[in-house]
Write a protein that holds these residues in place. Sequence first.
Motif, PDB file in Angstrom:
ATOM      1  N   GLY A  83       2.328   1.913  -3.388  1.00 37.07           N
ATOM      2  CA  GLY A  83       1.326   2.508  -4.261  1.00 37.07           C
ATOM      3  C   GLY A  83       1.214   4.009  -4.100  1.00 37.07           C
ATOM      4  O   GLY A  83       0.786   4.709  -5.019  1.00 37.07           O
ATOM      5  N   GLY A  99       5.722   5.002  -4.556  1.00 34.46           N
ATOM      6  CA  GLY A  99       6.435   4.363  -5.649  1.00 34.46           C
ATOM      7  C   GLY A  99       7.828   3.878  -5.312  1.00 34.46           C
ATOM      8  O   GLY A  99       8.581   3.467  -6.207  1.00 34.46           O
ATOM      9  N   GLU A 101       0.834  -1.209   0.000  1.00 28.12           N
ATOM     10  CA  GLU A 101       0.000   0.000   0.000  1.00 28.12           C
ATOM     11  C   GLU A 101       0.860   1.247   0.000  1.00 28.12           C
ATOM     12  O   GLU A 101       0.538   2.245  -0.650  1.00 28.12           O
TER      13      GLU A 101
END
Length: 259
Positions: free
Chosen positions: A55, A58, A52
């Motif tokens: 996301g 990066g 998570e």
Amino acid sequence: MRQVILDTETTGIDPRDGHRLIEVGAVEMVNRRFTGNTYHQFINPERDIEAEAVGIHGITNERVADEPVFADIADEFWHFIKGAELVIHNAPFDVGFIDHEFERLNAMRGEPLLGPVAKHCGVLDTLTMAREKHPGQRNSLDALCKRYDIDNGHRVLHGALLDAEILADVYLAMTGGQTALSLDASATPAVDAAGNQQSATQGVQRLDEQRARLAVPPLTHEEQQAHEARLQGIRDSAGQCLWDHLDVPTSPDEPTVSH
């Protein structure tokens, strides 16, 4: 006044669950002017980064695998922020992670050498400031950029240094101050929408000396009495009034000052 606008990226959301810093970015300002000094460092967290979190920013495990661990960069980082007012969006999150890293390091070294942040730095939370200024509205960094017309189009993923630079612009806009003023003719010229360079003086408009004068209506009797009463109050309190040294102009267009 020295301020450091700071942002971090992490492996997860809570240091109490063992999550660690993986990136720190900071921009220095003195008296609301950018000094050009920045601090930026990726950090090997010595643990996996949650999916998570990847996301959001990066940053992958592979990206930080060969970066220094926090113990190797802690002293340099501490030297950069110590004594400054830290400007952070959602400060409890970032400060919590930084303090957690310092606590771990101090335990390893056997004495409290670094931190805690609040003991050695001021902390200004721009999220709290934004909520007070804009209650009931979205106050994420992206929302504030849109509200204050700050370009963050190059920001696809979060990154600590990029977010710190954007936050610096947001903070200056929120607090209503001018970010910079250069009177140096050698300064980089502006570029218009067509890509043409503009001169340093472009946009400065001189008033036409032959322009029509503004009409200045005469004071009413009541206004003149109020004006004189105000001047007398200044004379009584200060012993003199600079207004008394002004020559009476012959017309509204011809004010003169006696020296």
